[in-house]
Design a protein around this motif. Structure first.
Motif, PDB file in Angstrom:
ATOM      1  N   ILE A   1       0.864  -1.178   0.000  1.00 28.27           N
ATOM      2  CA  ILE A   1       0.000   0.000   0.000  1.00 28.27           C
ATOM      3  C   ILE A   1       0.902   1.230   0.000  1.00 28.27           C
ATOM      4  O   ILE A   1       1.741   1.388   0.900  1.00 28.27           O
ATOM      5  N   ALA A   2       0.737   2.084  -0.992  1.00 31.09           N
ATOM      6  CA  ALA A   2       1.520   3.317  -1.048  1.00 31.09           C
ATOM      7  C   ALA A   2       0.880   4.398  -0.192  1.00 31.09           C
ATOM      8  O   ALA A   2      -0.340   4.581  -0.223  1.00 31.09           O
ATOM      9  N   ALA A   3       1.693   5.092   0.577  1.00 26.97           N
ATOM     10  CA  ALA A   3       1.207   6.218   1.381  1.00 26.97           C
ATOM     11  C   ALA A   3       2.405   6.994   1.899  1.00 26.97           C
ATOM     12  O   ALA A   3       3.392   6.405   2.347  1.00 26.97           O
ATOM     13  N   ASP A   4       2.305   8.303   1.834  1.00 28.89           N
ATOM     14  CA  ASP A   4       3.320   9.195   2.376  1.00 28.89           C
ATOM     15  C   ASP A   4       2.895   9.566   3.789  1.00 28.89           C
ATOM     16  O   ASP A   4       1.857  10.187   3.986  1.00 28.89           O
ATOM     17  N   PHE A   5       3.676   9.172   4.783  1.00 26.31           N
ATOM     18  CA  PHE A   5       3.293   9.431   6.165  1.00 26.31           C
ATOM     19  C   PHE A   5       3.433  10.899   6.556  1.00 26.31           C
ATOM     20  O   PHE A   5       3.125  11.266   7.686  1.00 26.31           O
TER      21      PHE A   5
ATOM     22  N   SER B   1       1.571  12.952   4.970  1.00 25.15           N
ATOM     23  CA  SER B   1       0.240  13.407   4.580  1.00 25.15           C
ATOM     24  C   SER B   1      -0.815  12.690   5.406  1.00 25.15           C
ATOM     25  O   SER B   1      -0.953  11.461   5.310  1.00 25.15           O
ATOM     26  N   VAL B   2      -1.570  13.424   6.205  1.00 26.69           N
ATOM     27  CA  VAL B   2      -2.624  12.824   7.029  1.00 26.69           C
ATOM     28  C   VAL B   2      -3.673  12.160   6.154  1.00 26.69           C
ATOM     29  O   VAL B   2      -4.168  11.072   6.467  1.00 26.69           O
ATOM     30  N   ALA B   3      -4.012  12.788   5.027  1.00 26.83           N
ATOM     31  CA  ALA B   3      -5.022  12.226   4.134  1.00 26.83           C
ATOM     32  C   ALA B   3      -4.590  10.872   3.586  1.00 26.83           C
ATOM     33  O   ALA B   3      -5.388   9.926   3.511  1.00 26.83           O
ATOM     34  N   GLU B   4      -3.321  10.755   3.199  1.00 26.99           N
ATOM     35  CA  GLU B   4      -2.832   9.484   2.671  1.00 26.99           C
ATOM     36  C   GLU B   4      -2.778   8.414   3.758  1.00 26.99           C
ATOM     37  O   GLU B   4      -3.036   7.239   3.497  1.00 26.99           O
ATOM     38  N   VAL B   5      -2.459   8.814   4.966  1.00 24.96           N
ATOM     39  CA  VAL B   5      -2.446   7.860   6.071  1.00 24.96           C
ATOM     40  C   VAL B   5      -3.857   7.357   6.349  1.00 24.96           C
ATOM     41  O   VAL B   5      -4.074   6.165   6.589  1.00 24.96           O
ATOM     42  N   ASP B   6      -4.836   8.269   6.316  1.00 24.06           N
ATOM     43  CA  ASP B   6      -6.230   7.862   6.529  1.00 24.06           C
ATOM     44  C   ASP B   6      -6.671   6.854   5.468  1.00 24.06           C
ATOM     45  O   ASP B   6      -7.369   5.878   5.774  1.00 24.06           O
TER      46      ASP B   6
ATOM     47  N   LEU C   1      -5.059   3.472   6.312  1.00 23.66           N
ATOM     48  CA  LEU C   1      -5.732   2.802   7.424  1.00 23.66           C
ATOM     49  C   LEU C   1      -7.036   2.155   6.973  1.00 23.66           C
ATOM     50  O   LEU C   1      -7.355   1.029   7.378  1.00 23.66           O
ATOM     51  N   ALA C   2      -7.760   2.840   6.121  1.00 20.04           N
ATOM     52  CA  ALA C   2      -9.028   2.308   5.634  1.00 20.04           C
ATOM     53  C   ALA C   2      -8.829   1.066   4.771  1.00 20.04           C
ATOM     54  O   ALA C   2      -9.727   0.217   4.673  1.00 20.04           O
ATOM     55  N   ALA C   3      -7.663   0.943   4.156  1.00 20.35           N
ATOM     56  CA  ALA C   3      -7.392  -0.185   3.258  1.00 20.35           C
ATOM     57  C   ALA C   3      -6.789  -1.386   3.975  1.00 20.35           C
ATOM     58  O   ALA C   3      -6.695  -2.473   3.400  1.00 20.35           O
ATOM     59  N   LEU C   4      -6.395  -1.226   5.238  1.00 18.26           N
ATOM     60  CA  LEU C   4      -5.748  -2.316   5.950  1.00 18.26           C
ATOM     61  C   LEU C   4      -6.748  -3.405   6.347  1.00 18.26           C
ATOM     62  O   LEU C   4      -7.829  -3.106   6.842  1.00 18.26           O
ATOM     63  N   PRO C   5      -6.368  -4.680   6.164  1.00 21.59           N
ATOM     64  CA  PRO C   5      -7.170  -5.769   6.700  1.00 21.59           C
ATOM     65  C   PRO C   5      -6.835  -5.962   8.180  1.00 21.59           C
ATOM     66  O   PRO C   5      -6.174  -5.116   8.788  1.00 21.59           O
ATOM     67  N   ARG C   6      -7.269  -7.062   8.755  1.00 22.86           N
ATOM     68  CA  ARG C   6      -6.857  -7.391  10.124  1.00 22.86           C
ATOM     69  C   ARG C   6      -5.339  -7.524  10.161  1.00 22.86           C
ATOM     70  O   ARG C   6      -4.735  -8.235   9.350  1.00 22.86           O
TER      71      ARG C   6
ATOM     72  N   ARG D   1      -2.747   3.760  17.204  1.00 21.87           N
ATOM     73  CA  ARG D   1      -4.063   4.199  17.691  1.00 21.87           C
ATOM     74  C   ARG D   1      -5.187   3.477  16.973  1.00 21.87           C
ATOM     75  O   ARG D   1      -6.225   3.165  17.556  1.00 21.87           O
ATOM     76  N   TYR D   2      -4.954   3.168  15.690  1.00 22.22           N
ATOM     77  CA  TYR D   2      -5.963   2.483  14.887  1.00 22.22           C
ATOM     78  C   TYR D   2      -5.970   0.979  15.149  1.00 22.22           C
ATOM     79  O   TYR D   2      -7.042   0.357  15.239  1.00 22.22           O
ATOM     80  N   LEU D   3      -4.787   0.375  15.298  1.00 21.84           N
ATOM     81  CA  LEU D   3      -4.689  -1.081  15.358  1.00 21.84           C
ATOM     82  C   LEU D   3      -4.661  -1.666  16.769  1.00 21.84           C
ATOM     83  O   LEU D   3      -5.107  -2.805  16.979  1.00 21.84           O
TER      84      LEU D   3
END
Length: 264
Positions: free
Chosen positions: A63-67, A69-74, A77-82, A122-124
């Motif tokens: 999963i590509a994301a620039d940490f 960027s809060v938007a990219e991190v969000d 997180l939404a794309a992560l499975p368990r 915080r999410y996991l």
């Protein structure tokens, strides 16, 4: 030794190269499914293909994301499975005199090096606690204890990672969830290799000779007396990710080659 990871899924931030890539690779070797991460789809795709080539049949995705960027991190997180294993590895550094490190520099390195782990945890962590199972590992650095004079902002973020990790561990009391940190030492990552090769070319000297000189000059207290291979740090991360490490919680474990001249 069977480290019992064949049914686990791991997410490793900042894992298209260096220590993060090595950790992802070793987790895959042990049978875990691994989601890697980088700033761009191109880097992620290239790293996934490399891992698939080196470990045929590996259950790896990205999963590509620039940490930064809060938007990219969000979105990430939404794309992560368990996730059973979270490795907070992503980080940046730069050599810069303290007087030249402005507020934006401090904010940027804090967002990536510290807030990345905070947001992911915080999410996991609540999900792990609800299942009574999980591992969170922060990849810190000996620079968090021995603060470099030319990278004070970097060293400070690595110290903060240790504090966050220990605080989160307190929330896992009487559960099968653990939170630990690894204090890494001077590793021969891709970035370091490029710098050494450039110096060697400029000085018309063999790469190995430059490596040895630089290491002894910069890290004279090392007991290992050489750069650490990222895989040597990854081996410790694999153990901490395993159910076998249940008695290790709230700890800072060193894989620094003995650079820190301390007992603890």
């Amino acid at each position: 030794m069977d480290v019992q990871l064949t049914s686990k899924t791991a997410f490793v931030s900042g894992s298209t190269q260096g220590i993060g890539f090595a950790i992802a690779k070793e987790l895959l070797r042990e049978g875990a499914a691994v989601i890697i991460n980088g700033r761009t789809p191109e880097k992620v795709d290239a790293a996934v293909k490399r891992l698939q080539q080196e470990i045929p049949g590996a259950a790896v995705s990205g999963i590509a994301a620039d940490f930064g960027s809060v938007a990219e991190v969000d979105q990430l997180l939404a794309a992560l499975p368990r996730i059973d294993i979270l490795v907070n590895n992503v980080g940046i550094f730069e050599l810069k005199p303290f007087a030249d490190i402005n507020d934006d520099d401090w904010a940027h390195i804090f967002q990536i090096n510290v807030m990345s782990g905070i947001r992911l945890s915080r999410y996991l962590l609540p999900e792990m606690l609800a299942r009574n199972e999980g591992r969170i590992i922060f990849i810190s650095s000996e620079s968090g204890v021995n603060i470099p004079e030319q990278m004070i902002h970097y060293g400070a973020t690595k110290t903060m990672m240790l504090a966050v990790s220990r605080g989160l561990a307190g929330l896992t009391k009487n559960t099968a969830v653990t939170v630990n940190s690894i204090l890494g030492g001077p590793a021969y990552s891709e970035g370091v290799a490029v710098a050494v090769e450039q110096i060697a070319a400029a000085q018309h000297q063999p790469v190995e000779q430059v490596k040895q000189h630089l290491f002894k000059t910069i890290n004279p207290t090392s007991l290992l007396q050489r750069f650490i291979d990222p895989t040597e740090i990854a081996h410790l991360a694999v153990y901490l990710a395993s159910p076998l490490s249940i008695a290790t919680n709230g700890a800072v474990l060193r894989a620094d080659g003995g650079v820190l001249n301390t007992i603890l």
